[in-house]
Scaffold this motif. Structure first.
Motif, PDB file in Angstrom:
ATOM      1  N   MET A   1       9.175 -42.870 -55.695  1.00  0.00           N
ATOM      2  CA  MET A   1      10.148 -42.936 -54.615  1.00  0.00           C
ATOM      3  C   MET A   1       9.425 -42.697 -53.290  1.00  0.00           C
ATOM      4  SD  MET A   1      13.441 -43.315 -53.937  1.00  0.00           S
ATOM      5  CE  MET A   1      14.103 -43.154 -55.569  1.00  0.00           C
ATOM      6  N   PHE A   2       9.684 -43.570 -52.330  1.00  0.00           N
ATOM      7  CA  PHE A   2       9.074 -43.462 -51.014  1.00  0.00           C
ATOM      8  C   PHE A   2      10.148 -43.167 -49.975  1.00  0.00           C
ATOM      9  CE2 PHE A   2       6.085 -45.855 -53.443  1.00  0.00           C
ATOM     10  CZ  PHE A   2       4.851 -45.484 -52.945  1.00  0.00           C
ATOM     11  N   GLU A   3       9.748 -42.490 -48.911  1.00  0.00           N
ATOM     12  CA  GLU A   3      10.628 -42.283 -47.767  1.00  0.00           C
ATOM     13  C   GLU A   3       9.895 -42.811 -46.544  1.00  0.00           C
ATOM     14  OE1 GLU A   3      12.745 -38.648 -45.449  1.00  0.00           O
ATOM     15  OE2 GLU A   3      13.077 -38.756 -47.612  1.00  0.00           O
ATOM     16  N   LEU A   4      10.563 -43.687 -45.826  1.00  0.00           N
ATOM     17  CA  LEU A   4      10.027 -44.323 -44.631  1.00  0.00           C
ATOM     18  C   LEU A   4      10.884 -43.880 -43.450  1.00  0.00           C
ATOM     19  CD1 LEU A   4       8.009 -46.541 -43.586  1.00  0.00           C
ATOM     20  CD2 LEU A   4       9.904 -48.159 -43.907  1.00  0.00           C
ATOM     21  N   SER A   5      10.249 -43.394 -42.394  1.00  0.00           N
ATOM     22  CA  SER A   5      11.006 -42.893 -41.246  1.00  0.00           C
ATOM     23  C   SER A   5      10.507 -43.503 -39.951  1.00  0.00           C
ATOM     24  CB  SER A   5      10.883 -41.368 -41.148  1.00  0.00           C
ATOM     25  OG  SER A   5      11.440 -40.749 -42.265  1.00  0.00           O
ATOM     26  N   GLN A   6      11.418 -43.595 -39.006  1.00  0.00           N
ATOM     27  CA  GLN A   6      11.092 -44.058 -37.661  1.00  0.00           C
ATOM     28  C   GLN A   6      11.838 -43.162 -36.683  1.00  0.00           C
ATOM     29  OE1 GLN A   6       9.009 -46.742 -36.648  1.00  0.00           O
ATOM     30  NE2 GLN A   6       9.297 -45.771 -34.690  1.00  0.00           N
ATOM     31  N   THR A   7      11.154 -42.687 -35.666  1.00  0.00           N
ATOM     32  CA  THR A   7      11.808 -41.871 -34.647  1.00  0.00           C
ATOM     33  C   THR A   7      12.013 -42.682 -33.381  1.00  0.00           C
ATOM     34  OG1 THR A   7       9.726 -40.990 -33.808  1.00  0.00           O
ATOM     35  CG2 THR A   7      10.829 -39.705 -35.516  1.00  0.00           C
ATOM     36  N   PHE A   8      12.997 -42.243 -32.606  1.00  0.00           N
ATOM     37  CA  PHE A   8      13.217 -42.840 -31.290  1.00  0.00           C
ATOM     38  C   PHE A   8      13.782 -41.774 -30.373  1.00  0.00           C
ATOM     39  CE2 PHE A   8      17.207 -43.535 -33.505  1.00  0.00           C
ATOM     40  CZ  PHE A   8      18.206 -43.475 -32.551  1.00  0.00           C
ATOM     41  N   HIS A   9      13.693 -42.021 -29.089  1.00  0.00           N
ATOM     42  CA  HIS A   9      14.109 -41.056 -28.072  1.00  0.00           C
ATOM     43  C   HIS A   9      15.159 -41.689 -27.170  1.00  0.00           C
ATOM     44  CE1 HIS A   9      10.571 -38.725 -29.211  1.00  0.00           C
ATOM     45  NE2 HIS A   9       9.928 -39.877 -29.201  1.00  0.00           N
ATOM     46  N   PHE A  10      16.051 -40.834 -26.686  1.00  0.00           N
ATOM     47  CA  PHE A  10      17.002 -41.289 -25.684  1.00  0.00           C
ATOM     48  C   PHE A  10      17.434 -40.105 -24.832  1.00  0.00           C
ATOM     49  CE2 PHE A  10      19.493 -40.295 -29.436  1.00  0.00           C
ATOM     50  CZ  PHE A  10      20.653 -39.693 -28.975  1.00  0.00           C
ATOM     51  N   ASP A  11      17.811 -40.396 -23.614  1.00  0.00           N
ATOM     52  CA  ASP A  11      18.323 -39.398 -22.678  1.00  0.00           C
ATOM     53  C   ASP A  11      19.762 -39.764 -22.384  1.00  0.00           C
ATOM     54  OD1 ASP A  11      15.828 -37.943 -22.148  1.00  0.00           O
ATOM     55  OD2 ASP A  11      15.176 -39.835 -21.258  1.00  0.00           O
ATOM     56  N   ALA A  12      20.623 -38.751 -22.388  1.00  0.00           N
ATOM     57  CA  ALA A  12      22.043 -39.029 -22.177  1.00  0.00           C
ATOM     58  C   ALA A  12      22.746 -37.793 -21.621  1.00  0.00           C
ATOM     59  CB  ALA A  12      22.692 -39.464 -23.492  1.00  0.00           C
ATOM     60  N   ALA A  13      23.888 -38.044 -21.016  1.00  0.00           N
ATOM     61  CA  ALA A  13      24.723 -36.973 -20.471  1.00  0.00           C
ATOM     62  C   ALA A  13      25.994 -36.858 -21.298  1.00  0.00           C
ATOM     63  CB  ALA A  13      25.081 -37.284 -19.017  1.00  0.00           C
ATOM     64  N   HIS A  14      26.610 -35.679 -21.235  1.00  0.00           N
ATOM     65  CA  HIS A  14      27.884 -35.473 -21.920  1.00  0.00           C
ATOM     66  C   HIS A  14      28.535 -34.190 -21.410  1.00  0.00           C
ATOM     67  CE1 HIS A  14      26.894 -32.223 -25.006  1.00  0.00           C
ATOM     68  NE2 HIS A  14      25.740 -32.444 -24.411  1.00  0.00           N
ATOM     69  N   THR A  15      29.723 -33.953 -21.887  1.00  0.00           N
ATOM     70  CA  THR A  15      30.420 -32.692 -21.663  1.00  0.00           C
ATOM     71  C   THR A  15      30.896 -32.205 -23.023  1.00  0.00           C
ATOM     72  OG1 THR A  15      32.584 -33.728 -21.379  1.00  0.00           O
ATOM     73  CG2 THR A  15      31.280 -33.400 -19.380  1.00  0.00           C
ATOM     74  N   LEU A  16      31.239 -30.933 -23.100  1.00  0.00           N
ATOM     75  CA  LEU A  16      31.865 -30.393 -24.308  1.00  0.00           C
ATOM     76  C   LEU A  16      33.099 -29.609 -23.879  1.00  0.00           C
ATOM     77  CD1 LEU A  16      28.902 -29.124 -26.525  1.00  0.00           C
ATOM     78  CD2 LEU A  16      30.382 -31.097 -26.918  1.00  0.00           C
ATOM     79  N   ARG A  17      34.223 -29.972 -24.391  1.00  0.00           N
ATOM     80  CA  ARG A  17      35.495 -29.305 -24.072  1.00  0.00           C
ATOM     81  C   ARG A  17      35.738 -28.178 -25.068  1.00  0.00           C
ATOM     82  NH1 ARG A  17      35.743 -30.672 -19.161  1.00  0.00           N
ATOM     83  NH2 ARG A  17      35.857 -32.881 -18.766  1.00  0.00           N
ATOM     84  N   ARG A  18      35.024 -27.093 -24.888  1.00  0.00           N
ATOM     85  CA  ARG A  18      35.170 -25.947 -25.789  1.00  0.00           C
ATOM     86  C   ARG A  18      36.486 -25.229 -25.533  1.00  0.00           C
ATOM     87  NH1 ARG A  18      29.077 -24.891 -25.228  1.00  0.00           N
ATOM     88  NH2 ARG A  18      28.354 -25.302 -27.350  1.00  0.00           N
ATOM     89  N   LYS A  19      37.112 -24.797 -26.605  1.00  0.00           N
ATOM     90  CA  LYS A  19      38.385 -24.081 -26.474  1.00  0.00           C
ATOM     91  C   LYS A  19      38.174 -22.691 -25.890  1.00  0.00           C
ATOM     92  CE  LYS A  19      40.675 -26.570 -30.129  1.00  0.00           C
ATOM     93  NZ  LYS A  19      41.348 -26.550 -31.405  1.00  0.00           N
ATOM     94  N   ASP A  20      37.166 -21.985 -26.358  1.00  0.00           N
ATOM     95  CA  ASP A  20      36.877 -20.641 -25.856  1.00  0.00           C
ATOM     96  C   ASP A  20      35.782 -20.735 -24.801  1.00  0.00           C
ATOM     97  OD1 ASP A  20      36.459 -17.984 -25.329  1.00  0.00           O
ATOM     98  OD2 ASP A  20      35.437 -17.562 -27.216  1.00  0.00           O
ATOM     99  N   ALA A  21      36.185 -20.801 -23.572  1.00  0.00           N
ATOM    100  CA  ALA A  21      35.215 -20.906 -22.476  1.00  0.00           C
ATOM    101  C   ALA A  21      35.164 -19.608 -21.680  1.00  0.00           C
ATOM    102  CB  ALA A  21      35.571 -22.080 -21.581  1.00  0.00           C
ATOM    103  N   SER A  22      35.332 -18.481 -22.371  1.00  0.00           N
ATOM    104  CA  SER A  22      35.350 -17.191 -21.690  1.00  0.00           C
ATOM    105  C   SER A  22      33.955 -16.734 -21.274  1.00  0.00           C
ATOM    106  CB  SER A  22      35.999 -16.133 -22.577  1.00  0.00           C
ATOM    107  OG  SER A  22      35.292 -16.008 -23.794  1.00  0.00           O
TER     108      SER A  22
END
Length: 122
Positions: A1-22
């Motif tokens: 059994m072989f495992e073949l992998s490829q990596t890649f990079h990306f830059d991105a923006a986001h927000t997270l709407r957390r419920k507990d923002a205390s």
């Protein structure tokens, strides 16, 4: 059994709407912010007797390029089908986009700057 992998990079923006923002560190993530991500796509199986390859890396790179184009320098909150832009959902999104690849085994996404990592291997 072989495992073949490829990596890649990306830059991105986001927000997270957390419920507990205390806490201040949780409130900060509600504002738009960005990360540099690395993703790894792993295939598992036996190489073809004709080609000696599990999958031609040129094919894998071309398929990944399509996915990367939809994530790199985008606001992840607006990417159709991604959902809440968490590491878990990024893994699932990439896996679904590449599900047609033979032997797709796992997708890992991480942010080296913070040490966060998630792996999806159904």
């Amino acid at each position: 059994m072989f495992e073949l992998s490829q990596t890649f990079h990306f830059d991105a923006a986001h927000t997270l709407r957390r419920k507990d923002a205390s806490k201040p560190e949780l409130r900060a993530s509600r504002r738009i912010h960005g990360h540099s991500y690395t993703a790894e796509v792993s295939l598992r199986g036996e190489p073809s007797p004709e080609t000696g390859m599990l999958l031609d890396l040129a094919v894998l790179r071309a398929e990944i390029a399509v996915v990367r184009e939809g994530l790199d320098h985008h606001h992840l909150d607006e990417v159709p089908g991604l959902g809440v832009p968490t590491l878990e959902n990024l893994c699932l999104y990439i896996h679904r986009a590449l599900a047609h690849l033979p032997g797709l085994h796992a997708v890992t996404v991480w942010r080296a700057s913070s040490g966060d990592r998630c792996r999806y291997a159904p």
